[in-house]
Design a protein around this motif. Structure first.
Motif, short mmCIF file in Angstrom:
data_model
loop_
_atom_site.label_atom_id
_atom_site.label_comp_id
_atom_site.label_asym_id
_atom_site.label_seq_id
_atom_site.Cartn_x
_atom_site.Cartn_y
_atom_site.Cartn_z
N THR A 1 0.81 -0.92 -0.01
CA THR A 1 -0.04 -0.31 0.14
C THR A 1 0.87 1.12 0.28
OG1 THR A 1 0.05 0.26 2.16
CG2 THR A 1 -1.98 -0.88 1.42
N LEU A 2 1.59 1.04 0.41
CA LEU A 2 3.04 2.92 0.46
C LEU A 2 3.39 2.45 -0.94
CD1 LEU A 2 4.48 1.63 4.19
CD2 LEU A 2 2.92 3.91 3.31
N THR A 3 3.72 1.61 -1.56
CA THR A 3 4.80 1.04 -2.56
C THR A 3 3.31 2.03 -3.35
OG1 THR A 3 5.52 0.11 -2.29
CG2 THR A 3 5.14 0.10 -4.55
N MET A 4 2.12 1.58 -3.47
CA MET A 4 1.39 1.94 -4.16
C MET A 4 0.56 3.46 -3.82
SD MET A 4 -1.19 -1.80 -4.44
CE MET A 4 -2.99 -0.99 -4.99
N ALA A 5 0.47 4.04 -2.60
CA ALA A 5 0.29 5.60 -2.46
C ALA A 5 1.62 5.92 -2.66
CB ALA A 5 0.87 5.84 -0.81
N THR A 6 2.74 5.48 -3.35
CA THR A 6 3.79 6.31 -3.95
C THR A 6 3.76 6.72 -5.35
OG1 THR A 6 5.60 5.18 -2.29
CG2 THR A 6 6.37 6.55 -4.46
N TYR A 7 2.98 5.80 -5.87
CA TYR A 7 2.68 6.33 -7.04
C TYR A 7 1.37 6.91 -7.48
CZ TYR A 7 4.87 1.18 -8.18
OH TYR A 7 5.91 0.13 -8.56
N MET A 8 0.72 7.15 -6.51
CA MET A 8 -0.16 8.10 -5.87
C MET A 8 -0.05 8.90 -5.95
SD MET A 8 -4.00 7.73 -3.96
CE MET A 8 -3.52 7.41 -3.06
N ALA A 9 0.98 9.07 -5.83
CA ALA A 9 1.48 10.78 -5.26
C ALA A 9 2.38 11.10 -6.69
CB ALA A 9 2.67 10.72 -4.52
N VAL A 10 3.36 10.63 -7.27
CA VAL A 10 2.96 10.71 -8.92
C VAL A 10 2.59 10.72 -9.46
CG1 VAL A 10 4.28 9.85 -10.54
CG2 VAL A 10 5.29 9.17 -8.30
N GLY A 11 1.22 10.62 -9.88
CA GLY A 11 0.04 10.56 -10.33
C GLY A 11 -0.60 12.85 -9.83
N TRP A 12 -0.64 12.68 -8.43
CA TRP A 12 -1.35 13.93 -7.54
C TRP A 12 -0.47 15.01 -8.99
CZ3 TRP A 12 1.24 17.28 -5.25
CH2 TRP A 12 0.31 18.32 -4.62
N CYS A 13 0.92 14.86 -8.88
CA CYS A 13 2.62 16.27 -8.78
C CYS A 13 1.98 15.92 -10.08
CB CYS A 13 3.60 15.18 -8.45
SG CYS A 13 4.29 15.52 -6.70
N LEU A 14 2.07 15.09 -11.39
CA LEU A 14 1.97 14.94 -13.16
C LEU A 14 0.46 15.43 -13.06
CD1 LEU A 14 2.96 11.42 -13.40
CD2 LEU A 14 3.98 13.42 -14.23
N PHE A 15 -0.51 15.66 -12.27
CA PHE A 15 -1.52 16.52 -12.61
C PHE A 15 -1.48 17.59 -11.65
CE2 PHE A 15 -6.07 18.04 -11.55
CZ PHE A 15 -6.93 17.68 -13.44
N LYS A 16 -0.80 18.15 -10.83
CA LYS A 16 -0.63 19.30 -10.32
C LYS A 16 0.68 20.41 -11.28
CE LYS A 16 -3.13 20.04 -7.07
NZ LYS A 16 -4.27 20.84 -6.87
N CYS A 17 1.37 19.74 -12.05
CA CYS A 17 2.70 20.73 -13.07
C CYS A 17 2.14 20.71 -14.09
CB CYS A 17 3.85 19.35 -12.66
SG CYS A 17 3.57 19.09 -11.34
#
Length: 306
Positions: free
Chosen positions: A11-27
């Motif tokens: 779940t922590l690994t998947m949360a890292t992927y989710m954080a990357v998706g969040w950053c990509l959208f925000k950027c």
């Protein structure tokens, strides 16, 4: 305890992927339209390939019997969740839909694969089929306010059902274990995209929500508590009554205990529902599940005596 630790790391690994998706959208590097395209790719190619690969094992009557048991347990889990959600959330359609359906495909498959091995995905086919058929019915009836009827067209056009049918044929004929190496290698490469891509998409959902309201809306916590604790707890207590192999029980239990299924946002958008609110429900329950799921697995393994 070991399984809970595996779930926590995953779940922590998947949360890292989710954080990357969040950053990509925000950027501005990932658009909403782009995330929809990725979701389509996930739904129509990647998860179906995962399902088909799960069937590429040697046929035996014992495996067939275990598959039928997994279908039965999946039906029981969904009967529990859909009826409890109707009882608890009578007024709000999105709340009712959210509590009823887990993210069995996007999150359930990677977690089951990590905790129980890739072969255990074989026992999720029933859950994936039932969840998608029932989500379509509930999306039309509960959120859209329309009458819905099962039709042959649904079974022809649903990628999970089609993948299950193809996989089942490969399984019973023995062809699944005799696929060319190039084809099986390509399928493995596609299947490995499931976890990262699914969480990138969920990261985009998270990026569309206002953080100031995400953590300050009490109702979101109630839905998350029902989806991540009440539903799984009732389910594991019922499962403990069945003398079924623990791998089957845990595979179905893990997939039915994940966060709110992201399709609630899809159906809300399709039928003019409260799309921003649906995104918040998905986002918060997914974040809360990072801690809640490993804790629940500790309780579940104790109840089942694993």
């Amino acid at each position: 305890m070991e399984m809970a630790w595996i779930i926590l790391k995953q779940t922590l690994t998947m949360a890292t992927y989710m954080a990357v998706g969040w950053c990509l959208f925000k950027c501005g590097k990932m658009t909403l339209e782009g995330s929809k395209t990725l979701a389509t790719l996930l739904m129509w190619l990647i998860i179906p390939v995962v399902v088909i690969r799960a069937f590429c094992v040697e046929f035996s009557v014992h495996r067939l019997w275990m598959l039928l048991q997994s279908f039965a347990l999946s039906a029981v889990a969904l009967l529990i969740s859909t009826n409890l959600s109707k009882l608890i959330f009578r007024q709000n359609a999105i709340d009712r839909f959210s509590a009823a359906f887990s993210n069995a495909g996007f999150i359930g498959i990677p977690l089951v694969s990590a905790a129980l091995g890739e072969e255990a995905v074989f026992y999720l086919c029933g859950m994936l089929v039932f969840v998608n058929v029932m989500q379509w019915q509930w999306g039309e009836r509960v959120i859209g306010g329309r009458k819905s009827r099962l039709s042959l067209k649904l079974f022809k056009t649903n990628p999970f059902i089609l993948a299950t049918l193809i996989g089942f044929v490969l399984f019973v004929t023995g062809l699944g274990t005799r696929l060319p190496e190039v084809l099986s290698g390509a399928m493995k490469g596609i299947a490995d995209l499931n976890g990262p891509l699914a969480m990138l998409i969920l990261g985009v959902y998270l990026a569309q929500t206002k953080m100031s309201t995400l953590f300050t809306t009490p109702r979101l916590y109630l839905i998350s508590a029902v989806r991540l604790w009440l539903m799984p707890l009732v389910t594991v207590l019922v499962f403990s009554l069945f003398p079924i192999d623990n791998t089957i029980r845990m595979a179905v239990l893990i997939s039915s205990s994940t966060a709110v299924g992201s399709n609630v946002a899809v159906y809300a958008q399709m039928h003019g529902g409260d799309y921003p609110y649906a995104c918040k429900v998905v986002a918060l329950s997914t974040l809360v599940s990072i801690i809640m799921m490993p804790l629940f697995i500790v309780v579940a393994t104790a109840i089942l005596g694993i």
